[in-house]
Write an enzyme that holds these catalytic residues in place. Sequence first.
Site, PDB file in Angstrom:
ATOM      1  N   CYS A   1       0.827  -1.206   0.000  1.00 50.51           N
ATOM      2  CA  CYS A   1       0.000   0.000   0.000  1.00 50.51           C
ATOM      3  C   CYS A   1       0.868   1.267   0.000  1.00 50.51           C
ATOM      4  CB  CYS A   1      -0.890   0.024   1.235  1.00 50.51           C
ATOM      5  SG  CYS A   1      -2.208  -1.206   1.207  1.00 50.51           S
TER       6      CYS A   1
ATOM      7  N   GLU B   1       0.535   3.899   1.796  1.00 47.36           N
ATOM      8  CA  GLU B   1       0.838   4.376   3.145  1.00 47.36           C
ATOM      9  C   GLU B   1       2.146   3.750   3.649  1.00 47.36           C
ATOM     10  OE1 GLU B   1      -2.091   3.225   2.037  1.00 47.36           O
ATOM     11  OE2 GLU B   1      -3.765   3.977   3.256  1.00 47.36           O
TER      12      GLU B   1
ATOM     13  N   CYS C   1      -6.790   0.873   4.331  1.00 50.74           N
ATOM     14  CA  CYS C   1      -7.311  -0.488   4.493  1.00 50.74           C
ATOM     15  C   CYS C   1      -7.025  -0.976   5.915  1.00 50.74           C
ATOM     16  CB  CYS C   1      -6.670  -1.419   3.457  1.00 50.74           C
ATOM     17  SG  CYS C   1      -4.949  -1.859   3.821  1.00 50.74           S
TER      18      CYS C   1
ATOM     19  N   CYS D   1      -3.319  -1.343   6.807  1.00 54.14           N
ATOM     20  CA  CYS D   1      -2.659  -0.049   7.018  1.00 54.14           C
ATOM     21  C   CYS D   1      -3.069   0.572   8.345  1.00 54.14           C
ATOM     22  CB  CYS D   1      -2.950   0.904   5.863  1.00 54.14           C
ATOM     23  SG  CYS D   1      -1.981   0.511   4.397  1.00 54.14           S
TER      24      CYS D   1
HETATM   25 ZN    ZN Z   1      -3.424  -0.402   2.950  1.00 54.50          ZN
END
Ligand code: ZN
Length: 140
Positions: free
Chosen positions: A55, A57, A97, A100
């Site tokens: 991801c 992040e 998500c 994360c």
């Molecule tokens: Zn994520």
Amino acid sequence: MLSERDRELIAAARDAIKRRYRNDWQEVGAALRTRDGRIYAGVNLDAYLGRMAVCAEAVALGRAITEGGETGIDTIVAVRHPEPTDAQQDIVVVSPCGSCRELIWDYDRNARVIVPSANGPVVAAIGELLPNKYSRERTL
Ligand SMILES: [Zn+2]
């Protein structure tokens, strides 16, 4: 209400994915402000082998730690770039998500997260987004 600094962070995430967007590969941008005030941005790494995807992040956090040596997160935001066939062609703020949320909490349990709402982006505490965080212990 978002502060000027929050808007600056959204702009940094938007700028990152605007510059690096590749359909199906890089579609999400993220930016975080460290506790010492610096901004780091990243884009997601999609992968042919889905479980290898990372991801945006996590990429932004990795940059903050690698380049700045700073692990504290004051505020973080992610934005999604539209696909070419999407009716809406705006870059919009998206929620982190679940994985994360765990990651953000692990690095700074007081992090602020900019998330979408019916009235536009708002700030939430990571603790609000992750009640009953995963723990190996029976008690927190
Ligand atoms: Zn994520």
